[in-house]
Design a protein around this motif. Structure first.
Motif, short mmCIF file in Angstrom:
data_model
loop_
_atom_site.label_atom_id
_atom_site.label_comp_id
_atom_site.label_asym_id
_atom_site.label_seq_id
_atom_site.Cartn_x
_atom_site.Cartn_y
_atom_site.Cartn_z
N SER A 164 -5.59 3.23 -3.56
CA SER A 164 -5.18 2.22 -4.55
C SER A 164 -6.26 1.16 -4.72
O SER A 164 -6.57 0.74 -5.84
CB SER A 164 -3.86 1.57 -4.11
OG SER A 164 -3.48 0.57 -5.02
N SER A 165 -6.85 0.73 -3.61
CA SER A 165 -7.89 -0.30 -3.69
C SER A 165 -9.15 0.25 -4.35
O SER A 165 -9.84 -0.46 -5.07
CB SER A 165 -8.22 -0.85 -2.29
OG SER A 165 -8.83 0.14 -1.49
N ASP A 222 -8.44 0.31 -8.01
CA ASP A 222 -8.50 -1.08 -8.51
C ASP A 222 -9.95 -1.50 -8.71
O ASP A 222 -10.26 -2.23 -9.67
CB ASP A 222 -7.81 -2.04 -7.53
CG ASP A 222 -6.29 -1.89 -7.56
OD1 ASP A 222 -5.78 -1.29 -8.52
OD2 ASP A 222 -5.64 -2.36 -6.61
N SER A 238 -11.37 -2.73 -12.22
CA SER A 238 -11.99 -4.05 -12.31
C SER A 238 -13.40 -3.97 -12.87
O SER A 238 -13.81 -4.75 -13.72
CB SER A 238 -12.00 -4.71 -10.93
OG SER A 238 -12.70 -5.93 -10.95
#
Length: 202
Positions: free
Chosen positions: A34-35, A38, A42
């Protein structure tokens, strides 16, 4: 009986221990994925075509992790793959029957432009890897080469699209080629933005 009960308790204790450990590991892996996703989202928010950027790069999030270099490297690889596919399509189009002289000329010119694009993007990917292993002036020199070649690829796609704008082409064929070349231009624009971001690292 007491031995059986002891065995069952021991078995269940070990089972639940490993199940809990596996669950924790899975949760950690999910959190990492998930990170990583992200990070891609971003980073893509700063490019010209953010939705396309996420669509083409998010599937590689676990490879990219949170590395600006790997993100730029992957973006170049995506551009190269799409340029190669478009090059092959346009090359086949030159062999279509019934093409008018002007149509053939526009397709042939575009085929040559895409051929150049594939070469430049392939060189750019290799050069960015060299940049990753360099520092100082060497790093900037390698990255500058990448920026020059990727920018030239964008010029190639623009030249190809301009050729179709001025030529009288069959509607379906024109639409098919233009859509593919435009996609190459867009993913390459995104790749250049990500290379520039990587180049600006401290």
């Amino acid at each position: 009986m007491a031995r059986l009960a002891f065995f069952l308790i021991s078995f269940l204790s070990v089972y639940f221990h490993f199940t809990a450990a596996a669950t924790t590991a899975a949760a950690a892996a999910t959190g990492s994925t998930s990170s990583y996703t992200d990070f891609v989202k971003s980073s893509c928010s700063a490019v010209q075509y953010p939705a396309l950027c996420v669509e083409s790069l998010a599937i590689y999030a676990s490879t990219i992790k949170q590395s600006p270099q790997q993100l730029a490297q992957t973006a170049l690889a995506v551009s190269l793959a799409r340029a190669q596919s478009t090059k092959d399509f346009v090359a086949r189009a030159t062999k279509f029957r019934g093409l008018k002289a002007r149509e053939y000329a526009a397709i042939k010119d575009c085929s040559e432009e895409m051929d150049d694009s594939v070469d430049r993007l392939a060189k750019s990917g290799k050069e960015l890897k060299r940049a990753g292993a360099s520092k100082g002036q060497d790093f900037r020199w390698h990255v500058s080469n990448v920026q020059t070649w990727v920018s030239a690829t964008l010029t190639d796609t623009t030249t190809c699209l301009d050729g179709y704008a001025s030529a009288t082409l069959n509607g379906r064929l024109k639409t098919s080629i233009r859509s593919r070349v435009l996609n190459v231009a867009q993913v390459t624009s995104n790749a250049l933005a990500l290379v520039n971001r990587y180049a600006s690292k401290p």
